[in-house]
Write an enzyme that holds these catalytic residues in place. Structure first.
Site, PDB file in Angstrom:
ATOM      1  CG  HIS A 100      -2.199  -0.991   0.906  1.00  0.00           C
ATOM      2  ND1 HIS A 100      -1.893  -2.376   1.023  1.00  0.00           N
ATOM      3  CD2 HIS A 100      -3.276  -0.852   1.038  1.00  0.00           C
ATOM      4  CE1 HIS A 100      -3.118  -2.757   0.898  1.00  0.00           C
ATOM      5  NE2 HIS A 100      -4.125  -2.028   0.654  1.00  0.00           N
ATOM      6  CG  HIS A 123      -2.271   4.246  -0.028  1.00  0.00           C
ATOM      7  ND1 HIS A 123      -1.983   3.898   1.280  1.00  0.00           N
ATOM      8  CD2 HIS A 123      -3.394   3.666  -0.590  1.00  0.00           C
ATOM      9  CE1 HIS A 123      -3.131   3.400   1.743  1.00  0.00           C
ATOM     10  NE2 HIS A 123      -3.832   3.104   0.613  1.00  0.00           N
ATOM     11  CG  HIS A 182      -7.467   0.224  -2.990  1.00  0.00           C
ATOM     12  ND1 HIS A 182      -6.469   1.300  -2.542  1.00  0.00           N
ATOM     13  CD2 HIS A 182      -7.305  -0.578  -2.063  1.00  0.00           C
ATOM     14  CE1 HIS A 182      -5.948   0.918  -1.481  1.00  0.00           C
ATOM     15  NE2 HIS A 182      -6.546  -0.528  -1.028  1.00  0.00           N
TER      16      HIS A 182
HETATM   17  P1  NAD Z   1     -16.962   0.752  -4.209  1.00  0.00           P
HETATM   18  O1  NAD Z   1     -17.639   0.521  -2.918  1.00  0.00           O
HETATM   19  O2  NAD Z   1     -16.915   1.817  -4.804  1.00  0.00           O
HETATM   20  O3  NAD Z   1     -17.574  -0.520  -4.981  1.00  0.00           O
HETATM   21  C1  NAD Z   1     -17.064  -0.749  -6.385  1.00  0.00           C
HETATM   22  C2  NAD Z   1     -18.302  -0.923  -7.215  1.00  0.00           C
HETATM   23  O4  NAD Z   1     -18.881  -1.735  -7.344  1.00  0.00           O
HETATM   24  C3  NAD Z   1     -19.174   0.309  -7.366  1.00  0.00           C
HETATM   25  O5  NAD Z   1     -19.484   0.979  -8.495  1.00  0.00           O
HETATM   26  C4  NAD Z   1     -20.386  -0.207  -6.542  1.00  0.00           C
HETATM   27  O6  NAD Z   1     -21.616   0.375  -6.666  1.00  0.00           O
HETATM   28  C5  NAD Z   1     -20.341  -1.514  -7.122  1.00  0.00           C
HETATM   29  N1  NAD Z   1     -21.052  -2.727  -6.335  1.00  0.00           N
HETATM   30  C6  NAD Z   1     -20.769  -2.983  -4.883  1.00  0.00           C
HETATM   31  N2  NAD Z   1     -21.320  -4.156  -4.649  1.00  0.00           N
HETATM   32  C7  NAD Z   1     -21.787  -4.771  -5.874  1.00  0.00           C
HETATM   33  C8  NAD Z   1     -22.230  -5.906  -6.130  1.00  0.00           C
HETATM   34  N3  NAD Z   1     -22.416  -7.068  -5.353  1.00  0.00           N
HETATM   35  N4  NAD Z   1     -22.602  -6.296  -7.454  1.00  0.00           N
HETATM   36  C9  NAD Z   1     -22.287  -5.256  -8.549  1.00  0.00           C
HETATM   37  N5  NAD Z   1     -21.707  -3.992  -8.370  1.00  0.00           N
HETATM   38  C10 NAD Z   1     -21.323  -3.874  -6.809  1.00  0.00           C
HETATM   39  O7  NAD Z   1     -15.441   0.138  -3.953  1.00  0.00           O
HETATM   40  P2  NAD Z   1     -14.617  -0.757  -3.060  1.00  0.00           P
HETATM   41  O8  NAD Z   1     -13.463  -1.419  -3.843  1.00  0.00           O
HETATM   42  O9  NAD Z   1     -15.703  -1.985  -2.525  1.00  0.00           O
HETATM   43  O10 NAD Z   1     -14.120  -0.050  -1.836  1.00  0.00           O
HETATM   44  C11 NAD Z   1     -13.427   0.839  -2.107  1.00  0.00           C
HETATM   45  C12 NAD Z   1     -13.385   1.973  -0.805  1.00  0.00           C
HETATM   46  O11 NAD Z   1     -12.862   1.272   0.509  1.00  0.00           O
HETATM   47  C13 NAD Z   1     -12.137   3.155  -0.873  1.00  0.00           C
HETATM   48  O12 NAD Z   1     -13.137   4.243  -0.480  1.00  0.00           O
HETATM   49  C14 NAD Z   1     -11.251   2.822   0.146  1.00  0.00           C
HETATM   50  O13 NAD Z   1     -10.703   4.188   0.964  1.00  0.00           O
HETATM   51  C15 NAD Z   1     -12.029   2.049   1.207  1.00  0.00           C
HETATM   52  N6  NAD Z   1     -11.351   0.934   2.097  1.00  0.00           N
HETATM   53  C16 NAD Z   1     -11.382   1.019   3.503  1.00  0.00           C
HETATM   54  C17 NAD Z   1     -10.739   0.221   4.335  1.00  0.00           C
HETATM   55  C18 NAD Z   1     -10.971   0.213   5.705  1.00  0.00           C
HETATM   56  O14 NAD Z   1     -10.365  -0.377   6.436  1.00  0.00           O
HETATM   57  N7  NAD Z   1     -11.977   0.949   6.110  1.00  0.00           N
HETATM   58  C19 NAD Z   1      -9.944  -0.781   3.463  1.00  0.00           C
HETATM   59  C20 NAD Z   1      -9.700  -0.805   2.077  1.00  0.00           C
HETATM   60  C21 NAD Z   1     -10.652   0.029   1.539  1.00  0.00           C
END
Ligand code: NAD
Ligand code: GLY
Length: 373
Positions: A249, A253, A266
């Site tokens: 990361h 990042h 990511h």
């Molecule tokens: P996201 O939430 O944007 O989802 C990715 C895409 O998939 C979106 O378009 C969403 O609408 C779609 N989607 C979600 N579920 C679906 C499903 N079952 N079927 C079809 N489409 C679906 O992205 P992500 O990769 O899940 O998360 C990224 C975010 O997570 C970033 O903001 C990052 O900073 C955060 N993050 C947080 C932590 C933590 O420890 N809190 C760790 C890693 C990442």
């Protein structure tokens, strides 16, 4: 086939349920917790169409009254203005201090809803129903919640653990394949940092995972969550050991920031970062060459980039190099002018190194990584 993992934090421990068909059982799981009947379900339009009705029905059948809130799809939703709209809805909807905020969606919905749960009325119960692979193996577990500031990602946030995580592996079937692969980068990471047997299992079962074979998915998500849970139990607020979760990361990042968050997902940036950092560890003499080669091969087999793709690359410019080094310095693990990395010492074990010199980074990362993105 449901797996139950308990994340044990004194007085704040919670179950992580993983398996197929669990959105339909959400209400039944929630019924076991001391909650008010009114619930705020936070989702986005894409996920709502797919799983909103199923979640609502399950909650209604268990006696909950549901206020459903949609936030826009995409990282922009992780903002203070989205949070403010959710506070309004929670207030006008009559939620009280025991009303659950339930996140149904990927990491964006989870981080935002968690931030709202942590701050509304100084904290209300929070439930994660992650629907992306990344959210199921990483963001829904461990209690990091946040919104973004115009100057940086996740700048405004808290450690706020959920009361329950319900990861329905059936939801992964509707994911864009690129999102699935992006989540796989984090799954591979767990093998490298904590479990050689799991890494070998991934080498043998990668095709089953890519084909969404149900048992393989449950095993991969459950093993990843178990590893993350054990790390979080040891170091909830990242004073030390939790930083090993950042393998890949530091470079990842920096690449995301350098490219304005528009070029890589990511997990893709993390995949490039893992290979670059593994090669750095190899060059430092702490990680065997054959282990670095195994990692690079698995990353490529998963359809993830192992370097900046040729179409994007050119000779790195001096300005970009300076910016990249500055971004590495800003990494939260960095201390007083030295560069810090979570690096593997063998497949199955990682440690935090806080004293990596700029010379080594120039020699082993910048020589091999184009920054013209
Ligand atoms: P996201 O939430 O944007 O989802 C990715 C895409 O998939 C979106 O378009 C969403 O609408 C779609 N989607 C979600 N579920 C679906 C499903 N079952 N079927 C079809 N489409 C679906 O992205 P992500 O990769 O899940 O998360 C990224 C975010 O997570 C970033 O903001 C990052 O900073 C955060 N993050 C947080 C932590 C933590 O420890 N809190 C760790 C890693 C990442
Ligand atoms: N995603 C890294 C952590 O939760 O610490």
């Amino acid at each position: 086939m449901t797996v139950d993992i308990f994340l044990n934090l004194t007085g704040r421990g919670y179950h992580i349920y993983i398996g197929p068909g669990l959105v339909g059982r959400l209400g039944a799981y929630l019924k076991g917790l001391p909650l008010s009947a009114k619930a705020l379900l936070v989702t986005n339009p894409k996920v709502r169409v797919l799983y909103g009705a199923l979640a609502e029905k399950s909650l209604l059948c268990a006696g909950f009254q549901v206020v459903t809130a949609e936030v826009p799809d995409g990282e922009e939703a992780k903002s203070l203005s989205s949070a403010e709209k959710l506070y309004d809805l929670a207030y006008t909807g009559g939620l009280d201090r025991k009303s659950p905020v339930i996140a149904l969606g990927g990491g964006v919905v989870g981080d935002l809803a968690g931030f709202v749960a942590a701050t509304y009325m100084r904290g209300v119960p929070f439930v994660q129903v992650p629907t992306t692979l990344l959210a199921q193996v990483d963001s829904s577990v461990g209690g990091k919640v946040a919104v973004n500031h115009p100057r940086g990602k996740n700048i405004i946030g808290a450690f706020y653990q959920p009361r329950l995580v319900v990861a329905d592996t059936d939801t992964l079937a509707t994911l864009d394949p690129h999102e699935l692969r992006s989540g796989l980068a984090e799954v591979i990471k767990y093998g490298v940092i904590a479990d050689a047997g799991f890494f070998a299992w991934l080498e043998s079962n990668l095709e089953n995972l890519l084909a969404l074979e149900p048992e393989a998915l449950v095993h991969a998500v459950a093993t990843s969550c178990r590893i993350k849970a054990r790390v979080v139990e040891e170091d909830e607020t990242e004073q030390g050991r939790r930083a090993i979760l950042n393998f890949g990361h530091t470079v990842g990042h920096a690449l995301e920031a350098l490219s304005g968050y528009r070029v890589f997902r990511h997990g893709e940036a993390v995949a490039i970062g893992m290979v670059a950092e593994a090669r750095l560890a190899e060059a430092m003499g702490i990680f065997p060459e054959e282990d670095a080669a195994r990692l690079e091969l698995l990353v490529k087999r998963a359809g993830l980039p192992a370097g900046v793709p040729p179409a994007l690359s050119a000779a790195p410019t001096t300005a970009r190099t300076g910016e990249f080094l500055e971004l590495l310095q800003r990494d939260k693990k960095a201390r007083a002018g030295r560069y810090a990395f979570a690096l593997p010492v063998k497949i199955g074990r990682a440690e935090v190194f806080r004293d990596v010199s700029e010379e080594k980074i120039r020699q082993y990362i910048l020589e091999n990584l184009s920054l013209d993105i």
